[in-house]
Design an enzyme around this catalytic site. Structure first.
Site, PDB file in Angstrom:
ATOM      1  N   GLU A 201     -19.388  -1.906  38.396  1.00 55.62           N
ATOM      2  CA  GLU A 201     -20.596  -2.530  37.841  1.00 55.62           C
ATOM      3  C   GLU A 201     -20.296  -3.821  37.086  1.00 55.62           C
ATOM      4  OE1 GLU A 201     -22.878  -0.185  34.958  1.00 55.62           O
ATOM      5  OE2 GLU A 201     -21.051   0.846  34.380  1.00 55.62           O
TER       6      GLU A 201
ATOM      7  N   ARG B  80     -32.534  -4.862  28.967  1.00 59.47           N
ATOM      8  CA  ARG B  80     -33.347  -3.996  29.832  1.00 59.47           C
ATOM      9  C   ARG B  80     -33.655  -4.642  31.171  1.00 59.47           C
ATOM     10  NH1 ARG B  80     -35.974   0.126  26.740  1.00 59.47           N
ATOM     11  NH2 ARG B  80     -37.445   0.419  28.429  1.00 59.47           N
TER      12      ARG B  80
ATOM     13  N   TRP C 217     -37.163  -6.923  35.162  1.00 64.35           N
ATOM     14  CA  TRP C 217     -36.166  -6.422  36.116  1.00 64.35           C
ATOM     15  C   TRP C 217     -36.956  -6.133  37.383  1.00 64.35           C
ATOM     16  CZ3 TRP C 217     -35.011  -2.048  39.022  1.00 64.35           C
ATOM     17  CH2 TRP C 217     -33.696  -1.961  39.494  1.00 64.35           C
TER      18      TRP C 217
ATOM     19  N   ASN D 180     -44.497  -2.585  32.607  1.00 62.09           N
ATOM     20  CA  ASN D 180     -43.189  -2.007  32.906  1.00 62.09           C
ATOM     21  C   ASN D 180     -43.438  -0.754  33.743  1.00 62.09           C
ATOM     22  OD1 ASN D 180     -40.528  -1.194  32.938  1.00 62.09           O
ATOM     23  ND2 ASN D 180     -40.517  -0.448  30.812  1.00 62.09           N
ATOM     24  N   GLY D 181     -42.704  -0.602  34.840  1.00 61.86           N
ATOM     25  CA  GLY D 181     -42.885   0.591  35.670  1.00 61.86           C
ATOM     26  C   GLY D 181     -43.373   0.202  37.052  1.00 61.86           C
TER      27      GLY D 181
ATOM     28  N   CYS E  65     -37.862  -3.237  32.451  1.00 63.86           N
ATOM     29  CA  CYS E  65     -38.422  -4.411  31.782  1.00 63.86           C
ATOM     30  C   CYS E  65     -38.554  -4.178  30.279  1.00 63.86           C
ATOM     31  CB  CYS E  65     -39.797  -4.712  32.354  1.00 63.86           C
ATOM     32  SG  CYS E  65     -39.786  -4.828  34.133  1.00 63.86           S
TER      33      CYS E  65
ATOM     34  N   HIS F  58      -7.021  13.629  52.780  1.00 61.35           N
ATOM     35  CA  HIS F  58      -8.159  13.945  53.652  1.00 61.35           C
ATOM     36  C   HIS F  58      -8.955  12.698  54.022  1.00 61.35           C
ATOM     37  CE1 HIS F  58      -7.202  18.118  53.060  1.00 61.35           C
ATOM     38  NE2 HIS F  58      -7.107  17.874  51.755  1.00 61.35           N
TER      39      HIS F  58
ATOM     40  N   LYS G 131     -17.305   1.834  35.983  1.00 58.73           N
ATOM     41  CA  LYS G 131     -17.198   0.680  35.076  1.00 58.73           C
ATOM     42  C   LYS G 131     -16.661  -0.519  35.850  1.00 58.73           C
ATOM     43  CE  LYS G 131     -19.238   1.826  32.573  1.00 58.73           C
ATOM     44  NZ  LYS G 131     -19.808   3.093  32.196  1.00 58.73           N
TER      45      LYS G 131
ATOM     46  N   LYS H 127     -30.536  -1.651  31.626  1.00 59.95           N
ATOM     47  CA  LYS H 127     -30.001  -0.586  30.783  1.00 59.95           C
ATOM     48  C   LYS H 127     -30.751   0.734  30.935  1.00 59.95           C
ATOM     49  CE  LYS H 127     -27.358   0.981  27.485  1.00 59.95           C
ATOM     50  NZ  LYS H 127     -25.985   1.274  27.910  1.00 59.95           N
TER      51      LYS H 127
ATOM     52  N   GLU I 284     -15.762   7.727  36.396  1.00 61.39           N
ATOM     53  CA  GLU I 284     -16.325   6.836  35.383  1.00 61.39           C
ATOM     54  C   GLU I 284     -15.564   5.504  35.349  1.00 61.39           C
ATOM     55  OE1 GLU I 284     -18.865   6.380  33.782  1.00 61.39           O
ATOM     56  OE2 GLU I 284     -18.392   5.283  31.966  1.00 61.39           O
TER      57      GLU I 284
HETATM   58  C1  F6R Z   1     -23.352   2.905  33.713  1.00 62.46           C
HETATM   59  C2  F6R Z   1     -24.596   3.273  33.089  1.00 62.46           C
HETATM   60  C3  F6R Z   1     -25.567   4.055  33.880  1.00 62.46           C
HETATM   61  C4  F6R Z   1     -26.298   5.068  32.989  1.00 62.46           C
HETATM   62  C5  F6R Z   1     -27.404   5.760  33.791  1.00 62.46           C
HETATM   63  C6  F6R Z   1     -28.100   6.849  32.991  1.00 62.46           C
HETATM   64  O1  F6R Z   1     -22.523   2.193  32.845  1.00 62.46           O
HETATM   65  O2  F6R Z   1     -24.861   2.934  31.965  1.00 62.46           O
HETATM   66  O3  F6R Z   1     -24.966   4.687  34.958  1.00 62.46           O
HETATM   67  O4  F6R Z   1     -25.384   5.998  32.510  1.00 62.46           O
HETATM   68  O5  F6R Z   1     -28.345   4.813  34.191  1.00 62.46           O
HETATM   69  O6  F6R Z   1     -28.652   6.343  31.825  1.00 62.46           O
HETATM   70  P1  F6R Z   1     -29.119   7.306  30.661  1.00 62.46           P
HETATM   71  O7  F6R Z   1     -27.920   7.944  30.088  1.00 62.46           O
HETATM   72  O8  F6R Z   1     -29.817   6.390  29.683  1.00 62.46           O
HETATM   73  O9  F6R Z   1     -30.058   8.312  31.260  1.00 62.46           O
END
Ligand code: F6R
Length: 624
Positions: A504, A28, A75, A99-100, A2, A520, A501, A619, A497
């Site tokens: 998500e 966020r 969120w 938040n939390g 949040c 396998h 991408k 985020k 990775e």
């Molecule tokens: C994917 C993404 C997440 C973050 C993960 C860790 O695109 O952004 O997988 O990498 O939530 O976030 P940080 O690096 O802020 O600890």
């Protein structure tokens, strides 16, 4: 998670400050938003389900006198996204944003219900508002009311509270998710990210856990939970307000993909020696220091590195995949065992670490709850901790013994892009220094590696040409029902990775696999609706990767391959071929990931999805 904005001041309309701040924090969390602001002697509360625009529409014709107000983007953790679950929550004279997570919410809910309290939401946040309201009836002082309630709350949470009886006061508490105080001229901000108030001030106080803040027109006072007043440092931030703007790009994510030529250079710059031919990691700007007992940097870095006999890297998501690339580099060059682990697993094991282990945490935000818990666990076991963060003064950065920075500027798009490539650059630089300390890297190899890193910005510019390519190709890619990303060696984490991408942003099924694993099991997935993205630059595993590619081709997969330069062999085996410049294999991962970012971006765009704010995500993951 949040986003929080609190404001007390007479310089601006609190509504404008809160909306502008929430706009910067929407990344966020974006399932609902709300604000509670003084208008005369009354607090008006307006909330809306959905993105911030719905709240904006509701308040556009309203004027508020202030001076105090609080706002929130949510969120959802407890209770579905809805207007009644949106913040601020009200109980009697109290309005609160949170938040939390409150972990003992069940117990509190039962207690309040037994007392006859009517709850209007499913959230844990409303419960806190009720507890504070009840305490306020006794203390008749908002600060004392908040302070008295804290011992009964369990969890990791931050709150900002206003009270109907006093338009001149904000009270806040942090224990977990970030809260930062912005100090302006005649106005104060309480925000969960400095991005929310950068346009008003560059002076900030970072709250530590279990600190309570009282903001009045007389100033900001910060106390420990025990009530002892604390002196805190005011930090000046160097980020300007326009770094959190889109600067002409349609999306933050696209802007951040395009910034990578510059951000990779920024990550490298502080660690270059004077001749720009080698790495001097220690004693540079925000470089690498061990702090002695008087908190002074000690020049013992090389010796300390030489004593390390094991490296553990812990992170989540994209940062975890960056860590996997780091593992390949560190073991190959320093000849030191290195393991990489997802933070949510590490924190609940009882990991065995010896005193000469170096624990590296990677976190763009520096606030990820699981990574933070992992670093705390590592510290409790007495090992040295090194953080690689983007956000300076974030909680993880402050808790680590040693600090390295991604230096890539704020990353707003929820899907991480430039932070990943900056992390790979920082891990390369660390690996060079570490391998030198271990007497495993000679001068010539160091120079070649540094040359490769220095050449990256211009090579990234070349790879960014895939923006146009995928913008055109995305319609054709829509027909695939799934994507398998494959690579070997250091390309395996890049496959992971690329798949992350893709899933998500496009909500399509995508998986990353070590190419050698296909036989396998995963080969069973191959049919003509499955696209296989094979990462096969000319490295030492090239021949093996190509034979894996032939296996999937024989089973009818559509093949998108990525290779070095003009690779006729790969071209002939593939439906689409993506070329990255021919470079040393240790910078390949940085170049290879960029077309994958662009592919996911454009496919999501053409499917009509919100690229900057994908569904269900946020985020900065400040809760477990
Ligand atoms: C994917 C993404 C997440 C973050 C993960 C860790 O695109 O952004 O997988 O990498 O939530 O976030 P940080 O690096 O802020 O600890």
């Amino acid at each position: 998670m949040c986003g929080i904005v609190g404001y007390l001041g007479s310089e601006h309309d609190p509504k404008d400050v809160i909306l502008a701040g929430l706009e910067k924090l929407e990344y966020r969390g974006y399932d609902s938003a709300g604000m509670a602001v003084f208008n005369g002697n009354q607090i008006e509360r307006i909330r809306a389900q959905g993105k911030l625009i719905y709240l904006k529409n509701k308040v556009q014709d309203k004027k508020f006198t202030g001076p105090a107000g609080i706002g929130h983007t949510r969120w959802a953790t407890h209770g579905k996204p809805s207007e009644s679950n949106a913040h601020p929550h009200q109980a009697g004279v109290i309005h609160l944003v949170h938040n939390g997570i409150i972990e003992n919410d069940d117990h509190i809910r039962k207690q309040l219900k037994a007392e006859g309290v009517t709850l209007t939401s499913d959230t844990d946040s409303e419960l806190v508002a009720h507890l504070i309201n009840r305490a306020y009836a006794v203390h008749k002082d908002l600060f004392l009311a908040v302070k008295s309630v804290l011992p009964s709350l369990k969890g990791a949470f931050s709150i900002v509270v206003i009270c109907q009886d006093n338009p001149q006061e904000l009270v806040a508490f942090k224990d977990g998710p970030p809260l930062i105080i912005g100090i302006g001229q005649g106005e104060t901000f309480i925000v969960s990210d400095v991005a929310a108030s950068l346009q008003y001030t560059d002076k900030y106080i970072y709250l530590d856990d279990r600190e309570i803040v009282k903001v009045t027109p007389q100033g900001v006072k910060i106390f420990s939970q025990a009530g002892i007043e604390l002196r805190k440092e005011i930090n000046q931030i160097s980020w300007s307000a326009d770094v959190v703007e889109k600067r002409g790009f349609s999306h933050f994510m696209l802007k951040e993909i395009h910034e990578q030529a510059q951000s990779v250079a920024q990550a490298l710059e502080p660690h270059l020696n004077e001749q720009r031919t080698g790495i001097t990691l220690a004693h540079q700007l925000d470089g690498l220091h061990f702090l002695n007992h008087n908190n002074q940097p000690e020049i013992v870095f090389e010796k300390a590195l030489n004593d390390i006999d094991r490296v553990i890297i812990v992170a989540c998501g994209t940062s975890y995949y960056a860590g996997l690339v780091g593992q390949y580099m560190i073991e190959k060059f320093s000849k030191t065992p290195c393991s990489v682990e997802v933070a949510s697993e590490f924190r609940y094991r009882d990991p065995v670490v010896s005193k000469n282990t170096l624990f590296i945490s990677i976190s763009q935000s520096g606030e990820t709850a699981d990574t933070l818990a992992a670093i705390r666990l590592a510290k409790s076991k007495g090992v040295k901790t090194l953080s690689i963060c983007n956000v300076k003064n974030s909680t993880i950065d402050r808790e680590a013994d040693i600090h390295l920075y991604m230096n890539c500027g704020p990353e707003i798009g929820v899907a991480s892009t430039k932070a990943f490539t900056s992390t790979l650059t920082v891990l390369s630089v660390f690996c060079i220094e570490f391998s030198k300390a271990k007497k495993q890297l000679d001068l010539k190899s160091e120079q070649q590696w540094v040359e490769g890193l220095l050449a990256l910005p211009s090579q990234i510019e070349v790879v960014l040409a895939y923006d146009k390519y995928f913008s055109d190709a995305s319609d054709a890619l829509k027909k695939y029902h799934g994507f398998l990303f494959m690579g070997r060696g250091v390309m395996y984490p890049i496959a992971l990775e690329g798949a992350l991408k893709m899933k998500e942003l496009t909500y399509l099924h995508a998986e990353g696999y070590p190419a050698g694993e296909m036989k396998h099991g995963p080969l069973a997935l191959i049919d003509e609706d499955m696209a296989v993205v094979m990462l096969a630059p000319r490295d030492e595993l090239y021949e093996k990767t190509v034979s894996n590619l032939q296996e999937v081709k024989a089973r009818g997969a559509k093949i998108i391959s990525l290779g070095s330069g003009d690779d006729e062999n790969l071209k002939s085996l593939s439906d689409r071929y993506l070329a990255i410049p021919k470079v040393s294999s240790w910078v390949d991962p940085i170049l290879a990931v960029i077309p994958l970012q662009l592919m996911a971006f454009h496919l999501a765009q053409s499917l009509g999805y919100d690229v900057d704010q994908p569904r269900n995500l946020a985020k900065s993951v400040t809760v477990e």
